[in-house]
Enzyme design. Structure first.
Site, PDB file in Angstrom:
ATOM      1  N   ASP A  44      44.037  58.521  16.644  1.00 56.43           N
ATOM      2  CA  ASP A  44      43.265  57.490  16.310  1.00 56.43           C
ATOM      3  C   ASP A  44      43.903  56.161  15.896  1.00 56.43           C
ATOM      4  OD1 ASP A  44      46.201  57.569  15.551  1.00 56.43           O
ATOM      5  OD2 ASP A  44      45.848  57.394  13.687  1.00 56.43           O
ATOM      6  N   HIS A 234      44.883  47.519  44.995  1.00 53.24           N
ATOM      7  CA  HIS A 234      44.887  47.884  43.772  1.00 53.24           C
ATOM      8  C   HIS A 234      45.944  48.538  42.675  1.00 53.24           C
ATOM      9  CE1 HIS A 234      40.069  46.192  43.712  1.00 53.24           C
ATOM     10  NE2 HIS A 234      40.997  44.981  43.500  1.00 53.24           N
ATOM     11  N   ASP A 251      50.579  40.851  42.693  1.00 54.71           N
ATOM     12  CA  ASP A 251      48.702  39.688  42.178  1.00 54.71           C
ATOM     13  C   ASP A 251      49.260  39.456  40.884  1.00 54.71           C
ATOM     14  OD1 ASP A 251      46.769  39.363  41.913  1.00 54.71           O
ATOM     15  OD2 ASP A 251      45.979  40.022  43.459  1.00 54.71           O
ATOM     16  N   ASP A 262      44.894  33.846  38.126  1.00 57.17           N
ATOM     17  CA  ASP A 262      45.135  34.688  39.253  1.00 57.17           C
ATOM     18  C   ASP A 262      45.844  34.353  40.404  1.00 57.17           C
ATOM     19  OD1 ASP A 262      44.492  36.840  40.581  1.00 57.17           O
ATOM     20  OD2 ASP A 262      42.241  36.678  41.206  1.00 57.17           O
ATOM     21  N   HIS A 341      39.433  42.975  52.733  1.00 54.66           N
ATOM     22  CA  HIS A 341      39.154  42.387  51.587  1.00 54.66           C
ATOM     23  C   HIS A 341      38.204  41.299  52.303  1.00 54.66           C
ATOM     24  CE1 HIS A 341      42.285  40.114  50.662  1.00 54.66           C
ATOM     25  NE2 HIS A 341      43.263  41.342  50.902  1.00 54.66           N
ATOM     26  N   HIS A 345      37.267  34.589  45.588  1.00 56.27           N
ATOM     27  CA  HIS A 345      36.351  34.947  44.397  1.00 56.27           C
ATOM     28  C   HIS A 345      35.572  34.148  42.987  1.00 56.27           C
ATOM     29  CE1 HIS A 345      39.206  36.626  41.704  1.00 56.27           C
ATOM     30  NE2 HIS A 345      39.752  37.731  42.969  1.00 56.27           N
ATOM     31  N   HIS A 352      37.363  37.916  38.082  1.00 56.12           N
ATOM     32  CA  HIS A 352      36.088  38.497  39.114  1.00 56.12           C
ATOM     33  C   HIS A 352      35.270  37.883  38.203  1.00 56.12           C
ATOM     34  CE1 HIS A 352      38.615  41.979  40.978  1.00 56.12           C
ATOM     35  NE2 HIS A 352      38.809  40.794  41.159  1.00 56.12           N
ATOM     36  N   GLU A 374      42.351  33.959  49.002  1.00 52.16           N
ATOM     37  CA  GLU A 374      43.617  35.827  49.590  1.00 52.16           C
ATOM     38  C   GLU A 374      44.115  35.920  50.729  1.00 52.16           C
ATOM     39  OE1 GLU A 374      42.302  38.392  46.584  1.00 52.16           O
ATOM     40  OE2 GLU A 374      41.557  37.075  45.311  1.00 52.16           O
ATOM     41  N   TYR A 378      47.956  44.308  55.605  1.00 53.62           N
ATOM     42  CA  TYR A 378      48.780  45.110  55.275  1.00 53.62           C
ATOM     43  C   TYR A 378      48.519  46.480  56.389  1.00 53.62           C
ATOM     44  CZ  TYR A 378      45.949  42.954  51.785  1.00 53.62           C
ATOM     45  OH  TYR A 378      45.582  41.506  51.154  1.00 53.62           O
ATOM     46  N   ARG A 395      50.027  39.702  50.770  1.00 56.16           N
ATOM     47  CA  ARG A 395      49.121  38.693  50.653  1.00 56.16           C
ATOM     48  C   ARG A 395      49.519  37.384  49.881  1.00 56.16           C
ATOM     49  NH1 ARG A 395      45.947  42.242  47.808  1.00 56.16           N
ATOM     50  NH2 ARG A 395      46.842  41.807  45.791  1.00 56.16           N
ATOM     51  N   GLU A 397      47.527  34.724  47.810  1.00 59.50           N
ATOM     52  CA  GLU A 397      46.487  33.659  46.382  1.00 59.50           C
ATOM     53  C   GLU A 397      46.405  32.916  45.683  1.00 59.50           C
ATOM     54  OE1 GLU A 397      43.408  36.121  44.237  1.00 59.50           O
ATOM     55  OE2 GLU A 397      45.689  36.711  43.930  1.00 59.50           O
TER      56      GLU A 397
END
Length: 428
Positions: A44, A234, A251, A262, A341, A345, A352, A374, A378, A395, A397
């Site tokens: 619930d 991710h 990130d 971001d 990637h 964006h 996004h 970004e 890797y 990375r 960004e």
């Protein structure tokens, strides 16, 4: 419902947006948009409710089970909100409701009705109209109501997405605050990171800083990835123990008044970059800096990304990670196993954010757009590369606002130079 959010943007902002929609609607037509319904988490208990971004964009209203109806007929425009009725018993248990009586003045609309009467009133108000703007299947609970009256609809998403793409002065201020809070959280994470702590502990430090400066929630699930976990783009398990000698990729961005920050930063768990880590980090940083120079109005994300690919390929060859002729490797897209990637964006109400990119993100950038930049590398441990580079993911960004002068880095307050990161971590 969090009434504080209603004050973050002036109601004139939402009125102007609705007027913009009316101006684009054909005469003798309706426009209807639904927000999200509450979603069950387990038994619930529900997930914390967040309004649909498109709906919020036009209304500034954060209650579930709501709808906005716009009608343009014979040059006259009418706005109607449908929402839950006041219910003292339910409000005691689950929170306050705005209610029908207060809605017109609070939300600056012409009329308000209980959501239970939507189907009947929608049918009455639209029976003589020739067109309806609606996003079929987007909020499925509204499909039945609309489909009973209109066999064909005009999708409003291209219209609203284009509107959302160019940010107003008020929106920019909120995004700037989201970015500022995000930067403070990353700095705290740097100060709190050390070997043998769990990734989730650092996630908690980030969330603490978000909350401390007025952002209750992240704008997406925070990625706190140490060691080879950083090679999962991710990754959000955030459950590993951070090891001495590994890097930590974070990130994470704050959501402030529903607008997203971001940021990604990568730094050593023990506070000191090794030579292989430093070599790869400097390559990513060089690529990002060059991209930022190019990401200005009239240029495109695609253009900047092509330069990043050149820098990465040249650098990977110099480090012995790639072998062969640089131009041939670029044609073969050999870099894709390490940079898989895109460069960036749109950023706004969604991390996004909505908006057309055109082919391969070739759309010319315009003043008022907000984007991320970004680049990342890797190097998974099972790749055929020199041993010292295996298991490293990096990375970096930042968030850029397009301006008449070029761009403004909204996240410049978050350190990314090697020496600055090491100094912050050494000072603890």
């Amino acid at each position: 419902m969090d009434l504080a959010y209603l004050a973050e943007l002036p109601q004139e902002e939402f009125i102007t947006r609705r007027e913009n929609v009316f101006a684009q609607m054909q005469d003798n037509s309706a426009f209807i948009i639904f927000t999200e319904a509450e979603k069950r988490r387990n038994n619930d208990c529900n997930y914390h409710f967040r309004p649909d971004s498109y709906f919020w964009y036009l209304t500034g209203f954060a209650e579930p089970e709501s709808a906005l109806l716009l009608i343009k007929q014979k040059g006259l425009c009418e706005s109607t909100i449908f929402l839950r009725k006041k219910d003292r018993e339910k409000e005691i248990w689950t929170g306050r409701r705005l209610g029908v009586e207060a809605a017109p003045e609070t939300l600056k609309v012409d009329a308000a009705f209980e959501i239970e009467h939507l189907a009947k009133i929608f049918t009455e108000k639209t029976q003589n109209l020739t067109a309806c703007y609606y996003a079929q299947g987007y909020q499925a609970w509204g499909d039945k109501v609309v489909n009973a009256q209109f066999k064909e609809v005009i999708d409003w998403r291209p219209m609203l997405s284009e509107m959302r793409l160019i940010k107003s002065t008020a929106e920019i201020a909120l995004i700037q605050q989201a970015c500022h809070i995000s930067a403070l959280a990353h700095i705290r994470a740097m100060k709190q990171t050390r070997p043998n702590r769990y990734e989730m502990e650092i996630e908690g430090e980030i969330q603490h800083e978000f909350n401390r400066f007025g952002a209750r929630f992240p704008s997406y699930n925070s990625i706190v990835a140490s060691g080879e976990n950083a090679c999962v783009l991710h990754y959000d398990e955030n459950s590993a123990v951070m090891k001495d000698g590994d890097l930590l990729l974070i990130d994470a961005g704050a959501e402030f008044a529903y607008y997203a920050g971001d940021i990604t930063r990568t730094f050593p768990v023990n506070g000191k970059f090794s030579e292989p880590q430093k070599a790869l980090y400097e390559l990513v940083l060089k690529a990002q800096k060059e991209a930022i120079k190019l990401l200005v109005p009239s240029n495109s994300i695609k253009m900047a990304n092509e330069r990043v690919i050149e820098i990465f390929t040249e650098g990977l060859v110099a480090l012995g990670i790639l072998k062969g002729n640089v131009h041939t490797l670029i044609e073969q897209k050999a870099y894709r196993q390490f940079y898989m990637h895109g460069l960036g964006h749109w950023l706004g109400l969604d991390v996004h954010d909505v908006g057309d990119y055109s082919n391969e993100r070739s759309r010319p950038l315009e003043i008022g757009m907000v984007i991320t930049v970004e680049p990342g590398l890797y190097i998974a441990s099972d790749t055929d590369v020199p041993e010292q580079y295996k298991g490293i993911g990096i990375r970096i960004e930042d968030n850029l606002l397009m301006t008449e002068y070029g761009n403004k880095n909204l996240t410049s307050g978050c350190p990314k130079e090697l020496a600055d990161i090491e100094e912050i971590m050494a000072a603890v």
